[in-house]
Design an enzyme around this catalytic site. Sequence first.
Site, PDB file in Angstrom:
ATOM      1  N   GLU A 105       0.792  -1.152  -0.016  1.00 33.22           N
ATOM      2  CA  GLU A 105      -0.098   0.050   0.140  1.00 33.22           C
ATOM      3  C   GLU A 105       0.676   1.223  -0.023  1.00 33.22           C
ATOM      4  O   GLU A 105       0.569   2.200  -0.613  1.00 33.22           O
ATOM      5  CB  GLU A 105      -1.032   0.158   1.309  1.00 33.22           C
ATOM      6  CG  GLU A 105      -1.960  -1.053   0.889  1.00 33.22           C
ATOM      7  CD  GLU A 105      -3.120  -1.243   2.171  1.00 33.22           C
ATOM      8  OE1 GLU A 105      -2.559  -1.586   3.348  1.00 33.22           O
ATOM      9  OE2 GLU A 105      -3.975  -0.862   2.317  1.00 33.22           O
ATOM     10  N   GLU A 125      -3.415  -9.325   3.929  1.00 33.32           N
ATOM     11  CA  GLU A 125      -4.328  -8.995   5.006  1.00 33.32           C
ATOM     12  C   GLU A 125      -5.339 -10.079   5.362  1.00 33.32           C
ATOM     13  O   GLU A 125      -5.521 -10.541   6.624  1.00 33.32           O
ATOM     14  CB  GLU A 125      -4.917  -7.675   4.965  1.00 33.32           C
ATOM     15  CG  GLU A 125      -3.717  -6.532   5.152  1.00 33.32           C
ATOM     16  CD  GLU A 125      -3.112  -6.093   3.885  1.00 33.32           C
ATOM     17  OE1 GLU A 125      -3.379  -7.040   2.915  1.00 33.32           O
ATOM     18  OE2 GLU A 125      -2.803  -5.217   3.884  1.00 33.32           O
TER      19      GLU A 125
HETATM   20  C1  3H9 Z   1      -1.167  -4.691   7.293  1.00 31.89           C
HETATM   21  O1  3H9 Z   1      -0.187  -4.526   6.538  1.00 31.89           O
HETATM   22  C2  3H9 Z   1      -2.458  -3.875   7.309  1.00 31.89           C
HETATM   23  C3  3H9 Z   1      -2.621  -2.960   6.605  1.00 31.89           C
HETATM   24  O2  3H9 Z   1      -3.305  -3.427   5.344  1.00 31.89           O
HETATM   25  C4  3H9 Z   1      -3.463  -1.705   7.032  1.00 31.89           C
HETATM   26  C5  3H9 Z   1      -3.020  -1.049   8.126  1.00 31.89           C
HETATM   27  C6  3H9 Z   1      -3.815   0.216   8.595  1.00 31.89           C
HETATM   28  N1  3H9 Z   1       4.340  -7.413  11.810  1.00 31.89           N
HETATM   29  O3  3H9 Z   1       7.933 -14.832   9.002  1.00 31.89           O
HETATM   30  P1  3H9 Z   1       9.225 -14.909   9.552  1.00 31.89           P
HETATM   31  C7  3H9 Z   1       8.020 -10.800  12.575  1.00 31.89           C
HETATM   32  S1  3H9 Z   1      -1.472  -6.214   7.965  1.00 31.89           S
HETATM   33  C8  3H9 Z   1       5.247  -7.644  12.883  1.00 31.89           C
HETATM   34  O4  3H9 Z   1       9.724 -15.714  10.555  1.00 31.89           O
HETATM   35  P2  3H9 Z   1      10.296 -14.882   6.939  1.00 31.89           P
HETATM   36  C9  3H9 Z   1       7.733 -12.317  12.852  1.00 31.89           C
HETATM   37  O5  3H9 Z   1       6.841 -12.512  13.919  1.00 31.89           O
HETATM   38  C10 3H9 Z   1       0.323  -7.151   7.622  1.00 31.89           C
HETATM   39  N2  3H9 Z   1       6.098  -8.621  12.932  1.00 31.89           N
HETATM   40  O6  3H9 Z   1      10.474 -14.509   8.339  1.00 31.89           O
HETATM   41  C11 3H9 Z   1       9.165 -12.977  12.985  1.00 31.89           C
HETATM   42  O7  3H9 Z   1       9.492 -12.348  14.544  1.00 31.89           O
HETATM   43  P3  3H9 Z   1      10.404 -13.514  15.329  1.00 31.89           P
HETATM   44  C12 3H9 Z   1       0.238  -7.566   6.443  1.00 31.89           C
HETATM   45  C13 3H9 Z   1       6.174  -9.459  11.844  1.00 31.89           C
HETATM   46  O8  3H9 Z   1      11.348 -14.501   6.097  1.00 31.89           O
HETATM   47  C14 3H9 Z   1       9.928 -12.238  12.145  1.00 31.89           C
HETATM   48  O9  3H9 Z   1       9.322 -11.016  11.903  1.00 31.89           O
HETATM   49  N3  3H9 Z   1       1.496  -8.155   6.148  1.00 31.89           N
HETATM   50  C15 3H9 Z   1       5.515  -9.042  10.646  1.00 31.89           C
HETATM   51  O10 3H9 Z   1       9.940 -16.393   6.806  1.00 31.89           O
HETATM   52  C16 3H9 Z   1      10.543 -12.856  10.927  1.00 31.89           C
HETATM   53  O11 3H9 Z   1       9.401 -13.488  10.216  1.00 31.89           O
HETATM   54  C17 3H9 Z   1       1.774  -9.581   6.461  1.00 31.89           C
HETATM   55  O12 3H9 Z   1       0.775 -10.303   6.566  1.00 31.89           O
HETATM   56  C18 3H9 Z   1       4.482  -7.596  10.775  1.00 31.89           C
HETATM   57  N4  3H9 Z   1       4.097  -7.476   9.585  1.00 31.89           N
HETATM   58  O13 3H9 Z   1       9.010 -14.287   6.245  1.00 31.89           O
HETATM   59  C19 3H9 Z   1       2.906 -10.169   6.250  1.00 31.89           C
HETATM   60  N5  3H9 Z   1       5.861 -10.056   9.751  1.00 31.89           N
HETATM   61  O14 3H9 Z   1      11.612 -13.552  14.693  1.00 31.89           O
HETATM   62  C20 3H9 Z   1       3.520 -10.934   7.227  1.00 31.89           C
HETATM   63  C21 3H9 Z   1       6.918 -10.636  10.299  1.00 31.89           C
HETATM   64  O15 3H9 Z   1      10.464 -12.722  16.735  1.00 31.89           O
HETATM   65  N6  3H9 Z   1       4.641 -11.505   7.273  1.00 31.89           N
HETATM   66  N7  3H9 Z   1       7.180 -10.286  11.648  1.00 31.89           N
HETATM   67  O16 3H9 Z   1       9.602 -14.817  15.286  1.00 31.89           O
HETATM   68  C22 3H9 Z   1       5.279 -12.534   6.360  1.00 31.89           C
HETATM   69  O17 3H9 Z   1       4.386 -13.096   5.969  1.00 31.89           O
HETATM   70  C23 3H9 Z   1       6.694 -13.069   6.711  1.00 31.89           C
HETATM   71  O18 3H9 Z   1       7.061 -12.660   7.822  1.00 31.89           O
HETATM   72  C24 3H9 Z   1       7.579 -12.633   5.824  1.00 31.89           C
HETATM   73  C25 3H9 Z   1       8.979 -13.004   5.913  1.00 31.89           C
HETATM   74  C26 3H9 Z   1       7.305 -13.104   4.221  1.00 31.89           C
HETATM   75  C27 3H9 Z   1       7.371 -10.960   5.624  1.00 31.89           C
END
Ligand code: 3H9
Length: 698
Positions: A105, A125
């Site tokens: 976004e 999301e």
């Molecule tokens: C959103 O964006 C809402 C908006 O539309 C509107 C707002 C108004 N936040 O997965 P990993 C942490 S909703 C906080 O093991 P990978 C995760 O917990 C969001 N923390 O790595 C982990 O912590 P720890 C939409 C986050 O390389 C560490 O980062 N976005 C977030 O296998 C490593 O993560 C998503 O849904 C976050 N957003 O994969 C994306 N993301 O090391 C969610 C990650 O302490 N994230 N962490 O356990 C993912 O899909 C994967 O983490 C990603 C990396 C592909 C990025």
Amino acid sequence: MNDLVRYERRDGIALITIDNPPVNAIAHAVRQGVMAALDRAAADGAAHAVVIACAGRTFIAGADISEFDKPRGKPDLPEVVSRIEGMDKLVVAAIHGTALGGGLETALGCHYRCALASARVGLPEVLLGLLPGASGTQRLPRLVGVEAALDMMISGKPISAAEAREKGIIDEIIEGDLVDGALAYARRLVGARAPIRRIRDLAVDASRLPKDFFADYRQRIARQTRGYFAPERIVQCVEIATRLPLAEGHRLERELFEQCKASTQSVALRHLFFAEREVAKIPDIPKDTPQRPIARVGIVGAGTMGGGIAMCFANAGLPVTVLEVDAAALERGLGTVRRNYEISASRGRLSEAEVRQRMGLIEGALEDGALADADLVIEAVFEDLGLKEQVFARLDAVCRPGAVLATNTSTLDLDRIARATRRPADVIGLHFFSPANVMKLLEIVRGAQTSPEVIATAMGVAKIIGKIGVLVGNCWGFVGNRMFGQMIRENQMMQLEGVPPERIDRVAEEWGMAMGPNGVFDLAGIDIDVKVRRGRPDKPDDPTWCRVSDLLFEHGRLGQKTGSGFYRYEEGSRTPIPDPLVHDLIRAEAKRLGVARREIDDAEIIERMFYALINEGALILEAGHALRPGDIDVIWVNGYGFPRYRGGPMRHADAVGLGEVLAGVERYRGRYGDRYWRPAPLLERLAREGGTFTGWQR
Ligand code: 3H9
């Protein structure tokens, strides 16, 4: 700016770098930093354009999920996106890694977007029970059209940079260094007097949409989104985007985003997001615990489980040797593996070359010696303790020192199996779920003597083969099957009390389970349950206990494989058909056992199955067989078809309220006595204190 956002100018271009490890989530402080950097860029007379890039492994991976339970700090993300879009200087997003959710976004607020070819972009999301809340539902359809935008938001799946380029999300693919390439791209755009393009100024092209497009689309996604709250709201936002200017559409988006965020579903899905990552963290096994290299795998047994496990490793590119006792069984087992691959190929999921390559990694063997150089051997023979002990004594004799010896037992005592060897520290449980090549869950069972190195290696193996590994303790049935046993007990008791099996399945499925328990039994084979239960050390002295399974078994109704079980099946079909014969059998048996028939409503069906499950989960937690409540939830969602949107049984209990769950358990205790319904002390304590499982710390 602040610690998380840097500003610099390079040859006439302002470079804003976000540096918020690990994934550059656009947390409150990042938003503040970006706003300050934009102000500076706007005021910087020597900056002719702006590039927004990220340090570390990825572009912004979204809003900071851990901030969702806190009050929203200003500026919020929609303000940041609007500010970027409103800049009078051209703004370019430079994307690497994954631009997800609020990350994409943010990029859509930029006037141009460039990316490395390896980058991926998406709006996931929905997987957190949310919708894109920083105008993604309004901007994406304006950019790529209604249907493509909906598909991305409803599936939540990211797409490659190449696909994003085709759709018009990415304007330029950068080769070599991203930041240098992005700065050069920005300079080229400035040099060419490229216009400032703002998505908010575009209208959604709805002219070519078929008349009933949205109604048809809703129908198309109905099955895949059954029970979920957010998808319908995403469709509503996109519908509005076809009719109203962006600012008005965004107002509705915001309202629906807040509804989604406050929903129990989103709380549950966010809980799972963190729980699925936390399972990898084991308090007494530090991250740097050495892992043994696994280059060759041996599997004992070419049955359904052995074959499926062999596929997991071949799919990950590891050579596998499958050991069987006789040539015919080996032939049959490998034939099934080949057929499974060919089915995948016929559905376009694998190429012929991939089938050949994977089959080429699997070799059969009839002599134990073939496992001598394996780094990991997984035993997958029939669930019989004596047999498994024999296999492990043989493995002990033939395997090289340092090999990890694993059993795929689903219930048995790991320590007894380990004691059949002279190396119990090398023995571990790897409990795969059927079909092993499909199900995401791997229960990793720790024995009393399993070494930390072997546990770390097993957790690593789960990653290599794309599974979610959850470490559990050694008790009958471990975590998943021990809990499932309680659910089955109640399910079958209710059948004796007069509820037909198909009604229980229907109620469970309407509640969100992927499959009702009786359908599961027919699929897995009723004989398996009967034989496994016979070996159970803690069998209750109760003739009604799981009696329906035994009854069907005695009548040769073993499930799908015999054409009848809880249901009957037409020749060659897997469609369960309710069978009056089963109703008669159960009615007669209830009479013989003196079980009174009674009216049972749907609410009781759900309570008895799931409260029994939750109570057992609490006992398991307290005994330390599961490390955290979230681990239990991850097991149930990934191994037993528990609805993700309920977050798993322990999180579901929190949503119901532990006082309410305890009151239910007490109610059934009042009716059925102490044997099965004694409340777990942890449940009692937390209910009394007004606590929750997910907030509980050991
Ligand atoms: C959103 O964006 C809402 C908006 O539309 C509107 C707002 C108004 N936040 O997965 P990993 C942490 S909703 C906080 O093991 P990978 C995760 O917990 C969001 N923390 O790595 C982990 O912590 P720890 C939409 C986050 O390389 C560490 O980062 N976005 C977030 O296998 C490593 O993560 C998503 O849904 C976050 N957003 O994969 C994306 N993301 O090391 C969610 C990650 O302490 N994230 N962490 O356990 C993912 O899909 C994967 O983490 C990603 C990396 C592909 C990025």
